[in-house]
Design a protein around this motif. Structure first.
Motif, PDB file in Angstrom:
ATOM      1  N   LYS A  32       0.968  -0.946  -0.052  1.00 39.85           N
ATOM      2  CA  LYS A  32       0.217  -0.029  -0.348  1.00 39.85           C
ATOM      3  C   LYS A  32       0.898   1.076  -0.271  1.00 39.85           C
ATOM      4  CE  LYS A  32      -3.903  -2.325   2.444  1.00 39.85           C
ATOM      5  NZ  LYS A  32      -4.569  -2.325   1.452  1.00 39.85           N
ATOM      6  N   LEU A  33       2.197   1.232   0.785  1.00 37.38           N
ATOM      7  CA  LEU A  33       2.896   1.872   0.046  1.00 37.38           C
ATOM      8  C   LEU A  33       2.731   2.805  -1.282  1.00 37.38           C
ATOM      9  CD1 LEU A  33       6.277   0.697   1.744  1.00 37.38           C
ATOM     10  CD2 LEU A  33       3.860   2.267   3.056  1.00 37.38           C
ATOM     11  N   MET A  93      12.601   1.807  -4.528  1.00 35.08           N
ATOM     12  CA  MET A  93      12.958   2.273  -2.868  1.00 35.08           C
ATOM     13  C   MET A  93      12.795   2.087  -1.528  1.00 35.08           C
ATOM     14  SD  MET A  93      13.613   5.396  -2.348  1.00 35.08           S
ATOM     15  CE  MET A  93      14.947   5.975  -0.785  1.00 35.08           C
ATOM     16  N   VAL A  94      11.740   1.258  -1.688  1.00 35.32           N
ATOM     17  CA  VAL A  94      11.435  -0.277  -0.934  1.00 35.32           C
ATOM     18  C   VAL A  94      11.961  -0.885  -0.108  1.00 35.32           C
ATOM     19  CG1 VAL A  94       9.368  -2.060   0.592  1.00 35.32           C
ATOM     20  CG2 VAL A  94       9.003   0.793  -1.165  1.00 35.32           C
ATOM     21  N   HIS A 112      12.608  16.294  -1.315  1.00 33.11           N
ATOM     22  CA  HIS A 112      12.564  15.237  -2.264  1.00 33.11           C
ATOM     23  C   HIS A 112      11.040  14.374  -1.646  1.00 33.11           C
ATOM     24  CE1 HIS A 112      16.487  16.090  -3.540  1.00 33.11           C
ATOM     25  NE2 HIS A 112      16.966  16.072  -2.807  1.00 33.11           N
ATOM     26  N   TYR A 113      10.747  14.256  -0.589  1.00 31.68           N
ATOM     27  CA  TYR A 113       9.637  13.147  -0.512  1.00 31.68           C
ATOM     28  C   TYR A 113       8.161  13.479   0.506  1.00 31.68           C
ATOM     29  CZ  TYR A 113      13.762   9.773  -1.520  1.00 31.68           C
ATOM     30  OH  TYR A 113      13.880   9.245  -2.148  1.00 31.68           O
ATOM     31  N   SER A 114       6.922  13.164  -0.033  1.00 27.15           N
ATOM     32  CA  SER A 114       6.191  13.973   0.494  1.00 27.15           C
ATOM     33  C   SER A 114       6.313  13.392   2.257  1.00 27.15           C
ATOM     34  CB  SER A 114       4.880  13.395   0.179  1.00 27.15           C
ATOM     35  OG  SER A 114       4.684  12.230   0.584  1.00 27.15           O
ATOM     36  N   GLU A 115       5.225  14.159   2.997  1.00 27.68           N
ATOM     37  CA  GLU A 115       4.974  13.953   4.055  1.00 27.68           C
ATOM     38  C   GLU A 115       4.217  12.210   4.365  1.00 27.68           C
ATOM     39  OE1 GLU A 115       2.232  16.802   5.805  1.00 27.68           O
ATOM     40  OE2 GLU A 115       3.820  18.258   5.943  1.00 27.68           O
ATOM     41  N   ARG A 116       3.868  12.156   3.243  1.00 25.50           N
ATOM     42  CA  ARG A 116       3.517  10.484   3.172  1.00 25.50           C
ATOM     43  C   ARG A 116       4.815   9.433   3.176  1.00 25.50           C
ATOM     44  NH1 ARG A 116      -1.594   6.516   1.142  1.00 25.50           N
ATOM     45  NH2 ARG A 116      -0.170   5.015   1.568  1.00 25.50           N
ATOM     46  N   GLU A 117       5.534  10.336   2.557  1.00 26.88           N
ATOM     47  CA  GLU A 117       6.632   8.908   2.364  1.00 26.88           C
ATOM     48  C   GLU A 117       7.889   9.098   2.607  1.00 26.88           C
ATOM     49  OE1 GLU A 117       6.410   9.489  -3.108  1.00 26.88           O
ATOM     50  OE2 GLU A 117       7.194  11.258  -2.178  1.00 26.88           O
ATOM     51  N   ILE A 118       7.801  10.307   3.803  1.00 20.16           N
ATOM     52  CA  ILE A 118       8.980  10.207   5.075  1.00 20.16           C
ATOM     53  C   ILE A 118       7.976   9.705   5.919  1.00 20.16           C
ATOM     54  CG2 ILE A 118       9.653  11.997   7.127  1.00 20.16           C
ATOM     55  CD1 ILE A 118       9.360  14.146   4.709  1.00 20.16           C
ATOM     56  N   CYS A 119       6.723   8.921   5.870  1.00 21.45           N
ATOM     57  CA  CYS A 119       5.894   8.252   7.397  1.00 21.45           C
ATOM     58  C   CYS A 119       6.522   6.865   6.473  1.00 21.45           C
ATOM     59  CB  CYS A 119       4.362   8.507   7.394  1.00 21.45           C
ATOM     60  SG  CYS A 119       4.183  10.562   8.194  1.00 21.45           S
ATOM     61  N   GLU A 120       6.086   7.339   5.415  1.00 19.68           N
ATOM     62  CA  GLU A 120       6.336   5.340   4.602  1.00 19.68           C
ATOM     63  C   GLU A 120       7.697   5.350   5.163  1.00 19.68           C
ATOM     64  OE1 GLU A 120       3.160   5.799   1.547  1.00 19.68           O
ATOM     65  OE2 GLU A 120       5.593   5.509   0.586  1.00 19.68           O
ATOM     66  N   ILE A 121       8.819   5.735   4.935  1.00 18.20           N
ATOM     67  CA  ILE A 121      10.219   5.879   4.996  1.00 18.20           C
ATOM     68  C   ILE A 121      10.491   4.906   6.736  1.00 18.20           C
ATOM     69  CG2 ILE A 121      12.776   6.665   5.284  1.00 18.20           C
ATOM     70  CD1 ILE A 121      12.001   8.062   2.820  1.00 18.20           C
ATOM     71  N   VAL A 122      10.053   5.793   6.935  1.00 11.52           N
ATOM     72  CA  VAL A 122      10.213   5.982   9.258  1.00 11.52           C
ATOM     73  C   VAL A 122       9.376   4.036   9.213  1.00 11.52           C
ATOM     74  CG1 VAL A 122       9.003   6.151  11.532  1.00 11.52           C
ATOM     75  CG2 VAL A 122      10.338   7.602   9.607  1.00 11.52           C
TER      76      VAL A 122
END
Length: 185
Positions: free
Chosen positions: A59-60, A66-67, A144-154
């Motif tokens: 769902k990311l 990148m994942v 470079h990354y949206s807030e959602r993408e940052i949370c996905e990285i975390v």
């Protein structure tokens, strides 16, 4: 060679665990050691939790590459040989650029990585090694990354730690899954 602290359970008890072994054999050609050492000893819900992590990863919004780069970097830093190996098997199965994963140790200088990837990997590296992040590192990644993408990285860093510490804590090492993936290719 299995030198885990606990012996592998080759024949699990219960329908759900037997099904898990069947599905693992179908996916990997064998039952991975973490399943036989860790998951086989816990209630089935724990194994289902690991499966849930995998389904949530789908769902990311980050790219699959990148994942896997984030997961591989965390596993590499934590020296989880099994996780590094299974990550590579997914790279091979997805026909991703193996050279990029080979160069992960030198991502900061390798031309294979974009500035966005370098920023994310710097963040991942600090978070994994130091358990904190310099605000400048975060700001560079946030460009470079949206807030959602940052949370996905975390999320990826946190859940990769679950996998890594499970294996490290039980002295589980590589199952040579990359060779299995190459044979299936």
């Amino acid at each position: 060679m299995n030198d885990s602290f606990l012996p592998a359970i080759e024949e699990p008890q219960g329908l759900v665990k037997n099904l898990a072994y069947i599905f693992a054999r179908r996916q990997f050609g064998k039952v991975p050691t973490p399943v036989k050492v860790h998951s086989a000893r816990l209630p089935s819900a724990f194994g289902l939790f690991y499966a849930k992590i995998g389904s949530l990863d789908k769902k990311l919004t980050l790219s699959p590459e990148m994942v896997l780069l984030v997961r591989e970097q965390v596993a590499r830093l934590n020296v989880c040989l099994f996780c590094m190996d299974i990550g590579r098997s997914f790279v091979i199965k997805a026909s991703m650029n193996e050279a990029k994963f080979d160069a992960l140790e030198n991502y900061a200088t390798s031309s294979l990585f974009t500035e966005a990837e370098r920023a994310a990997l710097d963040y991942v590296t600090e978070l994994t090694r130091d358990k904190k992040v310099n605000p400048d590192t975060f700001d560079r990644m946030a460009r470079h990354y949206s807030e959602r993408e940052i949370c996905e990285i975390v999320w990826l860093v946190a859940t990769e730690h679950v996998y890594n510490l499970t294996n490290i804590g039980l002295n589980i090492h590589s199952d040579i899954l990359c060779d299995i993936s190459r044979k299936k290719k």
